[in-house]
Structure formats: structure tokens, C-alpha cells
Scaffold this motif. Structure first.
Motif, PDB file in Angstrom:
ATOM      1  N   PRO A 127       0.748  -1.256  -0.050  1.00  0.00           N
ATOM      2  CA  PRO A 127      -0.148   0.084   0.020  1.00  0.00           C
ATOM      3  C   PRO A 127       0.860   1.275   0.008  1.00  0.00           C
ATOM      4  CG  PRO A 127      -0.066  -1.048   2.069  1.00  0.00           C
ATOM      5  CD  PRO A 127       0.666  -2.034   1.280  1.00  0.00           C
ATOM      6  N   THR A 128       2.087   1.236   0.532  1.00  0.00           N
ATOM      7  CA  THR A 128       2.880   2.528   0.722  1.00  0.00           C
ATOM      8  C   THR A 128       3.510   2.945  -0.631  1.00  0.00           C
ATOM      9  OG1 THR A 128       3.562   1.894   2.806  1.00  0.00           O
ATOM     10  CG2 THR A 128       4.866   3.656   1.650  1.00  0.00           C
ATOM     11  N   LEU A 129       3.756   1.876  -1.438  1.00  0.00           N
ATOM     12  CA  LEU A 129       4.524   2.226  -2.701  1.00  0.00           C
ATOM     13  C   LEU A 129       3.176   2.389  -3.841  1.00  0.00           C
ATOM     14  CD1 LEU A 129       7.089   2.058  -4.530  1.00  0.00           C
ATOM     15  CD2 LEU A 129       6.836  -0.212  -4.890  1.00  0.00           C
ATOM     16  N   ALA A 130       2.045   1.432  -3.662  1.00  0.00           N
ATOM     17  CA  ALA A 130       0.932   1.859  -4.429  1.00  0.00           C
ATOM     18  C   ALA A 130       0.646   3.200  -4.141  1.00  0.00           C
ATOM     19  CB  ALA A 130      -0.057   0.839  -4.087  1.00  0.00           C
ATOM     20  N   ALA A 131       0.397   3.607  -3.227  1.00  0.00           N
ATOM     21  CA  ALA A 131      -0.045   5.409  -2.757  1.00  0.00           C
ATOM     22  C   ALA A 131       0.859   6.185  -3.729  1.00  0.00           C
ATOM     23  CB  ALA A 131      -0.106   5.382  -1.260  1.00  0.00           C
ATOM     24  N   GLU A 132       2.108   5.897  -3.928  1.00  0.00           N
ATOM     25  CA  GLU A 132       2.857   6.680  -4.668  1.00  0.00           C
ATOM     26  C   GLU A 132       2.392   6.835  -6.299  1.00  0.00           C
ATOM     27  OE1 GLU A 132       5.638   8.962  -4.265  1.00  0.00           O
ATOM     28  OE2 GLU A 132       4.836   8.877  -2.265  1.00  0.00           O
ATOM     29  N   ALA A 133       2.280   5.431  -6.507  1.00  0.00           N
ATOM     30  CA  ALA A 133       1.706   5.306  -8.007  1.00  0.00           C
ATOM     31  C   ALA A 133       0.334   5.815  -8.162  1.00  0.00           C
ATOM     32  CB  ALA A 133       1.924   3.718  -8.238  1.00  0.00           C
ATOM     33  N   ILE A 134      -0.325   5.899  -7.375  1.00  0.00           N
ATOM     34  CA  ILE A 134      -1.790   6.143  -7.575  1.00  0.00           C
ATOM     35  C   ILE A 134      -1.709   7.907  -7.463  1.00  0.00           C
ATOM     36  CG2 ILE A 134      -3.907   6.495  -6.131  1.00  0.00           C
ATOM     37  CD1 ILE A 134      -3.806   3.607  -5.267  1.00  0.00           C
ATOM     38  N   ARG A 135      -0.857   8.418  -6.664  1.00  0.00           N
ATOM     39  CA  ARG A 135      -0.738  10.074  -6.664  1.00  0.00           C
ATOM     40  C   ARG A 135      -0.246  10.405  -7.772  1.00  0.00           C
ATOM     41  NH1 ARG A 135       0.259   9.395  -1.051  1.00  0.00           N
ATOM     42  NH2 ARG A 135       2.119   8.910  -1.116  1.00  0.00           N
ATOM     43  N   HIS A 136       0.720   9.586  -8.550  1.00  0.00           N
ATOM     44  CA  HIS A 136       1.013  10.111  -9.865  1.00  0.00           C
ATOM     45  C   HIS A 136       0.368   9.541 -11.127  1.00  0.00           C
ATOM     46  CE1 HIS A 136       4.644  11.933  -8.347  1.00  0.00           C
ATOM     47  NE2 HIS A 136       4.753  10.816  -7.659  1.00  0.00           N
ATOM     48  N   GLY A 137      -0.687   9.038 -10.913  1.00  0.00           N
ATOM     49  CA  GLY A 137      -1.896   8.706 -11.898  1.00  0.00           C
ATOM     50  C   GLY A 137      -1.342   7.458 -12.863  1.00  0.00           C
ATOM     51  N   LEU A 138      -0.549   6.680 -12.153  1.00  0.00           N
ATOM     52  CA  LEU A 138      -0.031   5.496 -12.850  1.00  0.00           C
ATOM     53  C   LEU A 138      -0.720   4.013 -12.732  1.00  0.00           C
ATOM     54  CD1 LEU A 138       3.943   6.247 -11.931  1.00  0.00           C
ATOM     55  CD2 LEU A 138       2.789   6.331 -14.081  1.00  0.00           C
ATOM     56  N   VAL A 139      -1.574   3.987 -11.698  1.00  0.00           N
ATOM     57  CA  VAL A 139      -2.290   2.797 -11.612  1.00  0.00           C
ATOM     58  C   VAL A 139      -3.674   2.915 -12.747  1.00  0.00           C
ATOM     59  CG1 VAL A 139      -3.612   1.500 -10.041  1.00  0.00           C
ATOM     60  CG2 VAL A 139      -1.536   2.703  -9.345  1.00  0.00           C
TER      61      VAL A 139
END
Length: 194
Positions: A127-139
Motif C-alpha cells: 500500500p505505501t508504494l501503491a499510494a505513490e503510483a496512485i498519486r502520480h496517476g500511474l495505476v
């Protein structure tokens, strides 16, 4: 171009681990669920992992007892070992699994390039790494393996970001777990291009 998928086992109240960090007793898939996981992960080209998730998942290459638990476990180990892995950690100095690269920080442009370069899926695990990817619109997609338990608090599956989702798949299992697959239809505006 690949699809970036965030996928985890989640309690009914939205946690990947309880307040003590425990998840193994309630999130462990049985053979039926593991077969579905194997089918889905067979399309994974690259795993993006934080340190804790990497240390937990490395057993699928390093621990023969885990690998040999069952035919589905052996198949999952083969799938995991054949994929590329990028580990993000400020504390690890080396990695000990094959096809694995170490990065000291998450670089959104590099992840966008990884997505652009592969034809299969890229997964972001944890979840920590995914939060970064989500914040940058990558997911691009969120997969949830919903576990029939309420843990009352702990490590949340999703960050505090608005995402609009479209349900694309659901599957129920005999053990009460439910697999849900959502496409991200509206992501944060900070979408990163390769």
C-alpha cells in the motif's frame, strides 16, 4: 504498453494488515483462490515492490518448503521467479533474488517507462508504494481479493485519494473470498508520461 495493477488481499473493512501487522491468519488463499491468482499473475511482466513486500515475497524463490507446499504454490513460485522485479528501498543494500533491480526511490517517469516498454502487466505491491503510483496517476487497475474478516484497523489498502472505478470482473470462492477487478476510470491529474 503494459497495464499497472495494484493488487492485494484486503479485509472487509479495507486493511491489508491489522493493527499488529498480522495478515497471514486471515488473508491466506486456499488452492482454489491460488489457482485464480496464478491465472492472473501469469500475465505479469514486472513486479514493483517496497522492501517489506519484497522480503515477504522473496520466499517464493528462496524457501523450498514454501514453494513445494502444493501444486498451485509451485506454479506461483515459477510465475514469480520468471518475472522482473524492481525493489524500492532506502535501507537495502543488495537483493538476493534473480531478475531483480534495486532502486533507492520511486521515480514516476521510470515507472511510466516500464509500463510503456512491456506488453504484459506491471504490478505494484504494497500500500505505501501503491499510494505513490496512485498519486502520480500511474495505476490503471485495482484488483482486490476481499477476505471475509473485519480487523478493525491497521494498514489501509487505499490512500486518501479520490478514484473513480469501473467493475470489470468478480469471482466468488468457496472459502468466502471474493476477487474484484476494477479499471481506474478517473485518476489524479498528475499523470506521468514516459
Amino acid at each position: 504498453m503494459g497495464t499497472l495493477v495494484y493488487s492485494m488481499n484486503v479485509s472487509l473493512d479495507g486493511y491489508v494488515a491489522d493493527s499488529q501487522g498480522e495478515f497471514a491468519s486471515w488473508a491466506r488463499p486456499d488452492e482454489q483462490v491460488l489457482a485464480a491468482i496464478n491465472e492472473e499473475t501469469s500475465a505479469v511482466d514486472t513486479y514493483l515492490l517496497g522492501r517489506r513486500m519484497y522480503e515477504m515475497m522473496a520466499v517464493w524463490e528462496t524457501d523450498p518448503a514454501i514453494i513445494g507446499q502444493s501444486p498451485e504454490s509451485t506454479q506461483f513460485a515459477q510465475i514469480w521467479q520468471s518475472a522482473n522485479k524492481v525493489v524500492y528501498s532506502r535501507t537495502l543494500e543488495t537483493v538476493h533474488t534473480s531478475r531483480t533491480q534495486l532502486r533507492s526511490r520511486f521515480n514516476p517517469a521510470e515507472v511510466a517507462q516500464i509500463k510503456a516498454d512491456v506488453s504484459g502487466n506491471v504490478t505494484v505491491d504494497g500500500p505505501t508504494l501503491a499510494a505513490e503510483a496512485i498519486r502520480h496517476g500511474l495505476v490503471d487497475r485495482i484488483d482486490v481479493l476481499l477476505c471475509p474478516v473485519v480487523v478493525g484497523g491497521g494498514l489501509r489498502f487505499l490512500p486518501d485519494h479520490r478514484l473513480e472505478l469501473a467493475l470489470r470482473h468478480e469471482q466468488r470462492f468457496d472459502n468466502g473470498m471474493i476477487q474484484l477487478r476494477y479499471d481506474v476510470t478517473t485518476a489524479p491529474s498528475a499523470k506521468v508520461q514516459p
